[in-house]
Design a protein around this motif. Structure first.
Motif, PDB file in Angstrom:
ATOM      1  N   ILE A  91      40.647  40.560  43.891  1.00  0.00           N
ATOM      2  CA  ILE A  91      40.155  39.812  43.875  1.00  0.00           C
ATOM      3  C   ILE A  91      40.448  38.248  44.195  1.00  0.00           C
ATOM      4  O   ILE A  91      40.057  37.837  45.540  1.00  0.00           O
ATOM      5  N   GLU A  92      41.345  37.932  43.909  1.00  0.00           N
ATOM      6  CA  GLU A  92      42.580  37.433  44.223  1.00  0.00           C
ATOM      7  C   GLU A  92      42.348  36.666  45.540  1.00  0.00           C
ATOM      8  O   GLU A  92      42.590  35.070  46.467  1.00  0.00           O
ATOM      9  N   ALA A  93      43.451  37.698  46.148  1.00  0.00           N
ATOM     10  CA  ALA A  93      43.467  37.647  47.721  1.00  0.00           C
ATOM     11  C   ALA A  93      42.222  37.839  48.481  1.00  0.00           C
ATOM     12  O   ALA A  93      42.643  36.677  49.355  1.00  0.00           O
ATOM     13  N   ILE A  94      41.357  38.250  48.430  1.00  0.00           N
ATOM     14  CA  ILE A  94      40.620  37.837  49.404  1.00  0.00           C
ATOM     15  C   ILE A  94      39.387  36.560  49.172  1.00  0.00           C
ATOM     16  O   ILE A  94      39.758  35.608  49.715  1.00  0.00           O
ATOM     17  N   GLY A  95      40.036  35.949  47.989  1.00  0.00           N
ATOM     18  CA  GLY A  95      38.994  34.574  47.743  1.00  0.00           C
ATOM     19  C   GLY A  95      40.034  33.418  48.029  1.00  0.00           C
ATOM     20  O   GLY A  95      39.167  32.968  49.269  1.00  0.00           O
ATOM     21  N   ALA A  96      40.891  33.799  48.065  1.00  0.00           N
ATOM     22  CA  ALA A  96      41.819  33.218  49.201  1.00  0.00           C
ATOM     23  C   ALA A  96      41.798  32.931  50.284  1.00  0.00           C
ATOM     24  O   ALA A  96      41.620  31.904  51.273  1.00  0.00           O
ATOM     25  N   ARG A  97      42.317  34.639  50.893  1.00  0.00           N
ATOM     26  CA  ARG A  97      42.208  34.779  52.654  1.00  0.00           C
ATOM     27  C   ARG A  97      40.622  33.921  52.865  1.00  0.00           C
ATOM     28  O   ARG A  97      40.896  33.415  54.138  1.00  0.00           O
ATOM     29  N   GLU A  98      39.775  34.683  52.403  1.00  0.00           N
ATOM     30  CA  GLU A  98      38.020  34.118  53.101  1.00  0.00           C
ATOM     31  C   GLU A  98      37.993  31.828  52.048  1.00  0.00           C
ATOM     32  O   GLU A  98      37.153  31.626  53.270  1.00  0.00           O
ATOM     33  N   GLY A  99      38.817  31.543  51.574  1.00  0.00           N
ATOM     34  CA  GLY A  99      38.927  30.112  51.145  1.00  0.00           C
ATOM     35  C   GLY A  99      37.833  29.891  49.474  1.00  0.00           C
ATOM     36  O   GLY A  99      36.944  29.069  50.326  1.00  0.00           O
ATOM     37  N   TRP A 100      37.494  30.793  49.200  1.00  0.00           N
ATOM     38  CA  TRP A 100      36.222  31.128  48.267  1.00  0.00           C
ATOM     39  C   TRP A 100      37.319  31.020  46.931  1.00  0.00           C
ATOM     40  O   TRP A 100      38.049  31.496  46.774  1.00  0.00           O
ATOM     41  N   LEU A 101      36.480  29.454  46.071  1.00  0.00           N
ATOM     42  CA  LEU A 101      36.910  29.204  44.386  1.00  0.00           C
ATOM     43  C   LEU A 101      36.863  31.088  43.495  1.00  0.00           C
ATOM     44  O   LEU A 101      36.176  32.119  43.933  1.00  0.00           O
ATOM     45  N   VAL A 102      38.323  31.732  43.071  1.00  0.00           N
ATOM     46  CA  VAL A 102      38.212  32.246  42.411  1.00  0.00           C
ATOM     47  C   VAL A 102      38.696  32.064  41.031  1.00  0.00           C
ATOM     48  O   VAL A 102      39.702  31.539  41.309  1.00  0.00           O
TER      49      VAL A 102
END
Length: 155
Positions: A91-102
């Motif tokens: 989840i953290e990797a997806i958030g970082a990739r998309e530039g979304w707060l996680v």
């Protein structure tokens, strides 16, 4: 049991693609509304999320619900909690990739509540304006136990 929820997005294709990745589901064009997508979770309940263009709202049409474009706020009172089979790290990797707060947070919500340790959720802010609370495998049991009527009543 919720079977689906609708949400708004600036880029419905991108959001639907990420939602399918988070849930290990699939996404398809949603023919009811141009530019919208439907994510299916492939579970026994037919669960999913409809991702509509951000300026789209549901209205009570003449014979059934319809969608129409309107001016909206950046944020919404709408949020959803979703159990996922992927890890916190994914989840953290997806958030970082998309530039979304996680982030990992305590529940239930409310800054004045003494709630530490009741359950945890991963906040994933889709396009940094729609809060999706994700429960990984290790978070799910505490959430379910807290939401049982007797436990919630004592809260």
């Amino acid at each position: 049991m919720f079977h689906y929820i609708s949400m708004a997005a600036e880029n419905p294709f991108r959001v639907a693609k990420v939602m399918a990745e988070l849930t290990r589901g699939q996404f398809f064009e949603y023919p009811v509304t141009p530019g919208a997508y439907r994510v299916t979770f492939q579970d026994e309940y037919g669960s999913g999320i409809e991702v509509l263009p951000k300026d789209t709202v549901w209205t009570p049409g003449v014979t059934e619900a319809e969608t129409q474009a309107t001016e909206l706020s950046r944020f919404s009172a709408t949020r959803a909690a979703l159990s996922v089979t992927i890890s916190q790290e994914a989840i953290e990797a997806i958030g970082a990739r998309e530039g979304w707060l996680v982030r990992r947070c305590d529940g239930p919500r409310g800054r004045f509540l003494d709630h530490r340790g009741r359950f945890q959720v991963m906040e994933l802010w889709i396009e940094n304006n729609f809060m999706l609370e994700l429960l990984t495998h290790d978070m799910r049991a505490d959430y379910i136990n807290f939401m049982k009527p007797d436990a919630y009543a004592s809260f």
